[in-house]
Design a protein around this motif. Structure first.
Motif, PDB file in Angstrom:
ATOM      1  N   ASN A 165       0.720  -1.280  -0.116  1.00  0.00           N
ATOM      2  CA  ASN A 165       0.044   0.033   0.156  1.00  0.00           C
ATOM      3  C   ASN A 165       1.008   1.313  -0.024  1.00  0.00           C
ATOM      4  O   ASN A 165       0.230   2.463   0.201  1.00  0.00           O
ATOM      5  N   ASN A 166       2.131   1.241  -0.363  1.00  0.00           N
ATOM      6  CA  ASN A 166       2.878   2.330  -0.634  1.00  0.00           C
ATOM      7  C   ASN A 166       2.519   3.049  -1.858  1.00  0.00           C
ATOM      8  O   ASN A 166       2.639   2.234  -3.131  1.00  0.00           O
ATOM      9  N   ASP A 167       2.259   4.263  -2.135  1.00  0.00           N
ATOM     10  CA  ASP A 167       1.699   4.814  -3.304  1.00  0.00           C
ATOM     11  C   ASP A 167       2.690   4.461  -4.685  1.00  0.00           C
ATOM     12  O   ASP A 167       2.206   4.329  -5.513  1.00  0.00           O
ATOM     13  N   GLU A 168       3.800   4.971  -4.470  1.00  0.00           N
ATOM     14  CA  GLU A 168       4.893   4.897  -5.484  1.00  0.00           C
ATOM     15  C   GLU A 168       5.051   3.437  -5.812  1.00  0.00           C
ATOM     16  O   GLU A 168       5.149   3.202  -7.033  1.00  0.00           O
ATOM     17  N   LEU A 169       5.141   2.502  -4.856  1.00  0.00           N
ATOM     18  CA  LEU A 169       5.326   1.134  -5.291  1.00  0.00           C
ATOM     19  C   LEU A 169       4.281   0.657  -5.968  1.00  0.00           C
ATOM     20  O   LEU A 169       4.308  -0.199  -7.001  1.00  0.00           O
ATOM     21  N   ALA A 170       3.014   0.970  -5.655  1.00  0.00           N
ATOM     22  CA  ALA A 170       1.851   0.576  -5.945  1.00  0.00           C
ATOM     23  C   ALA A 170       1.538   0.929  -7.569  1.00  0.00           C
ATOM     24  O   ALA A 170       1.150   0.113  -8.247  1.00  0.00           O
ATOM     25  N   SER A 171       1.978   1.918  -7.669  1.00  0.00           N
ATOM     26  CA  SER A 171       1.899   2.361  -9.168  1.00  0.00           C
ATOM     27  C   SER A 171       2.724   1.511 -10.240  1.00  0.00           C
ATOM     28  O   SER A 171       2.465   1.330 -11.305  1.00  0.00           O
ATOM     29  N   ILE A 172       3.992   1.256  -9.641  1.00  0.00           N
ATOM     30  CA  ILE A 172       4.973   0.682 -10.452  1.00  0.00           C
ATOM     31  C   ILE A 172       4.354  -0.940 -10.671  1.00  0.00           C
ATOM     32  O   ILE A 172       4.257  -1.840 -11.671  1.00  0.00           O
ATOM     33  N   ILE A 173       3.868  -1.424  -9.287  1.00  0.00           N
ATOM     34  CA  ILE A 173       3.278  -2.994  -9.447  1.00  0.00           C
ATOM     35  C   ILE A 173       2.039  -2.972 -10.114  1.00  0.00           C
ATOM     36  O   ILE A 173       1.801  -3.831 -11.216  1.00  0.00           O
ATOM     37  N   LYS A 174       1.323  -1.732 -10.200  1.00  0.00           N
ATOM     38  CA  LYS A 174       0.003  -2.041 -11.145  1.00  0.00           C
ATOM     39  C   LYS A 174       0.423  -2.091 -12.500  1.00  0.00           C
ATOM     40  O   LYS A 174      -0.475  -2.621 -13.196  1.00  0.00           O
ATOM     41  N   GLU A 175       1.584  -1.324 -13.041  1.00  0.00           N
ATOM     42  CA  GLU A 175       1.864  -1.305 -14.277  1.00  0.00           C
ATOM     43  C   GLU A 175       2.657  -2.474 -14.564  1.00  0.00           C
ATOM     44  O   GLU A 175       2.397  -3.069 -15.870  1.00  0.00           O
ATOM     45  N   ASN A 176       3.372  -2.969 -13.800  1.00  0.00           N
ATOM     46  CA  ASN A 176       4.360  -4.141 -14.096  1.00  0.00           C
ATOM     47  C   ASN A 176       4.008  -5.651 -13.782  1.00  0.00           C
ATOM     48  O   ASN A 176       4.704  -6.527 -14.073  1.00  0.00           O
ATOM     49  N   GLY A 177       3.186  -5.518 -12.638  1.00  0.00           N
ATOM     50  CA  GLY A 177       2.784  -6.614 -12.064  1.00  0.00           C
ATOM     51  C   GLY A 177       3.903  -7.137 -10.997  1.00  0.00           C
ATOM     52  O   GLY A 177       4.929  -6.661 -10.492  1.00  0.00           O
ATOM     53  N   LEU A 178       3.413  -8.323 -10.207  1.00  0.00           N
ATOM     54  CA  LEU A 178       4.106  -8.828  -9.110  1.00  0.00           C
ATOM     55  C   LEU A 178       5.547  -9.279  -9.672  1.00  0.00           C
ATOM     56  O   LEU A 178       6.561  -9.300  -8.597  1.00  0.00           O
ATOM     57  N   ALA A 179       5.774  -9.426 -10.786  1.00  0.00           N
ATOM     58  CA  ALA A 179       7.110 -10.006 -11.174  1.00  0.00           C
ATOM     59  C   ALA A 179       8.195  -8.974 -10.931  1.00  0.00           C
ATOM     60  O   ALA A 179       9.239  -9.219 -10.705  1.00  0.00           O
ATOM     61  N   TYR A 180       7.635  -7.515 -10.919  1.00  0.00           N
ATOM     62  CA  TYR A 180       8.469  -6.676 -10.941  1.00  0.00           C
ATOM     63  C   TYR A 180       9.266  -6.615  -9.281  1.00  0.00           C
ATOM     64  O   TYR A 180      10.292  -6.513  -8.981  1.00  0.00           O
ATOM     65  N   ALA A 181       8.266  -6.835  -8.399  1.00  0.00           N
ATOM     66  CA  ALA A 181       8.789  -7.047  -7.033  1.00  0.00           C
ATOM     67  C   ALA A 181       9.482  -8.152  -6.846  1.00  0.00           C
ATOM     68  O   ALA A 181      10.646  -8.156  -6.136  1.00  0.00           O
ATOM     69  N   ARG A 182       9.203  -9.304  -7.321  1.00  0.00           N
ATOM     70  CA  ARG A 182      10.132 -10.499  -7.374  1.00  0.00           C
ATOM     71  C   ARG A 182      11.343 -10.358  -7.793  1.00  0.00           C
ATOM     72  O   ARG A 182      12.456 -10.997  -7.626  1.00  0.00           O
ATOM     73  N   LYS A 183      11.652  -9.641  -8.884  1.00  0.00           N
ATOM     74  CA  LYS A 183      12.897  -9.399  -9.771  1.00  0.00           C
ATOM     75  C   LYS A 183      13.692  -8.436  -8.872  1.00  0.00           C
ATOM     76  O   LYS A 183      14.964  -8.562  -8.940  1.00  0.00           O
ATOM     77  N   ASN A 184      13.126  -7.226  -8.152  1.00  0.00           N
ATOM     78  CA  ASN A 184      14.036  -6.151  -7.724  1.00  0.00           C
ATOM     79  C   ASN A 184      13.913  -5.799  -6.502  1.00  0.00           C
ATOM     80  O   ASN A 184      14.803  -5.159  -6.077  1.00  0.00           O
ATOM     81  N   LEU A 185      12.897  -5.974  -5.802  1.00  0.00           N
ATOM     82  CA  LEU A 185      12.829  -5.626  -4.442  1.00  0.00           C
ATOM     83  C   LEU A 185      13.705  -6.463  -3.279  1.00  0.00           C
ATOM     84  O   LEU A 185      13.272  -7.609  -3.327  1.00  0.00           O
ATOM     85  N   VAL A 186      14.452  -5.653  -2.368  1.00  0.00           N
ATOM     86  CA  VAL A 186      14.947  -6.492  -1.315  1.00  0.00           C
ATOM     87  C   VAL A 186      14.790  -5.824  -0.033  1.00  0.00           C
ATOM     88  O   VAL A 186      14.445  -4.337   0.152  1.00  0.00           O
ATOM     89  N   PHE A 187      14.416  -6.631   1.073  1.00  0.00           N
ATOM     90  CA  PHE A 187      14.037  -6.184   2.218  1.00  0.00           C
ATOM     91  C   PHE A 187      15.118  -6.210   3.379  1.00  0.00           C
ATOM     92  O   PHE A 187      15.731  -7.274   3.509  1.00  0.00           O
ATOM     93  N   THR A 188      15.357  -5.290   4.062  1.00  0.00           N
ATOM     94  CA  THR A 188      16.159  -5.406   5.128  1.00  0.00           C
ATOM     95  C   THR A 188      15.595  -4.772   6.680  1.00  0.00           C
ATOM     96  O   THR A 188      15.119  -3.668   6.280  1.00  0.00           O
ATOM     97  N   LEU A 189      16.046  -5.617   7.554  1.00  0.00           N
ATOM     98  CA  LEU A 189      15.322  -4.857   8.939  1.00  0.00           C
ATOM     99  C   LEU A 189      16.770  -4.120   9.482  1.00  0.00           C
ATOM    100  O   LEU A 189      17.952  -4.398   9.611  1.00  0.00           O
ATOM    101  N   LEU A 190      16.148  -2.692   9.494  1.00  0.00           N
ATOM    102  CA  LEU A 190      17.194  -1.769   9.988  1.00  0.00           C
ATOM    103  C   LEU A 190      17.224  -1.646  11.559  1.00  0.00           C
ATOM    104  O   LEU A 190      18.455  -1.731  12.072  1.00  0.00           O
TER     105      LEU A 190
END
Length: 270
Positions: free
Chosen positions: A211-236
């Motif tokens: 539900n992050n607006d910026e990411l939501a627009s990217i995922i809406k355009e490119n699908g979940l495959a974009y997240a699977r290919k590009n996003l990395v999660f780190t606990l700060l």
């Protein structure tokens, strides 16, 4: 058990008419992650033919690159080739030695990036490295300071609801970082109130954007495959669930400023 040759442990008629499949990263996916996440998809890896008939024997003896340990491979099963097509094989998993699938780890130093080898030449170089008590189900929780996962690995952890990860991440609030490898942009987020890190990250796995607006627009355009290919999660940072929410919000603000995620370099709008 490191000195035991593989042929001493696995001795069946199929080995006389097989090729060894050395499954490794294909540029997009690690077969170890595929094996853990989806066995049907792993079977498809053994059906891939390509432009050459590499597996021209009756059986395929599959080993999966255990990429976190050099020269170590995980036994992925013995498949019978039941049909050959121009673009793929049809295979069926043999029942023999199936109790070792995902448990047997083999040490073998491969030359270059060769995809298949003949057992009569190389089996004597393969030794038993380890036999796991249970089939491999993914990386163990590394401790809070070591949490850094690509989207696909996090997806596997959450979809499998691994007890070690779920227990650890459900019991803390905190601040996290999402990095987009395609452009270097970052997003700092937090989990507080009654929501632990596990619940917050589960939302990203369901939606791709949390539900992050910026990411939501990217995922809406490119699908979940974009997240699977590009996003990395780190606990700060992490805090116990009883910690004051104000502390989490203040630390989130600190990291946004420190990492410049509220302007052209990031996905935070505020």
């Amino acid at each position: 058990m490191g000195g035991i040759e593989l042929c001493e442990l696995i001795n069946c008629d199929e080995l006389d008419d097989c090729k060894v499949h050395l499954a490794s990263w294909d540029g997009n996916n690690h077969p170890l992650d595929v094996f853990v996440n989806d066995r049907e998809q792993w079977n498809e890896w053994n059906e891939y033919r390509g432009h050459r008939n590499d597996f021209n024997k009756k059986y395929i003896f599959s080993l999966i690159k255990f990429y976190s340990e050099p020269d170590v491979w995980l036994f992925g099963g013995i498949f019978k080739v039941v049909a050959r097509h121009t673009d793929r094989y049809e295979v069926s998993l043999e029942r023999k030695n199936s109790n070792l699938i995902g448990r047997l780890k083999v040490r073998f130093k491969r030359n270059g990036r060769v995809r298949s080898v003949s057992p009569d030449r190389y089996f004597q170089e393969m030794t038993v490295f380890e036999i796991l008590r249970e089939p491999y189900s993914g990386e163990e929780f590394p401790g809070y300071e070591g949490v850094c996962l690509p989207f696909k690995k996090l997806e596997t952890v959450i979809n499998q609801s691994r007890n070690d990860w779920r227990s650890a991440l459900s019991s803390v609030k905190g601040v996290y970082l999402i990095t987009d490898k395609s452009n270097g942009k970052k997003y700092v987020g937090s989990a507080y109130g009654v929501t632990g890190i596990w619940s917050r990250w589960s939302c990203y796995i369901r939606t791709g954007h949390g539900n992050n607006d910026e990411l939501a627009s990217i995922i809406k355009e490119n699908g979940l495959a974009y997240a699977r290919k590009n996003l990395v999660f780190t606990l700060l940072e992490y805090r116990p669930m009883k910690a004051d929410d104000k502390v989490i919000i203040e630390r989130e603000s600190f990291w946004k400023k420190s990492l410049l995620t509220q302007g052209e370099y990031g996905y935070n709008k505020n």
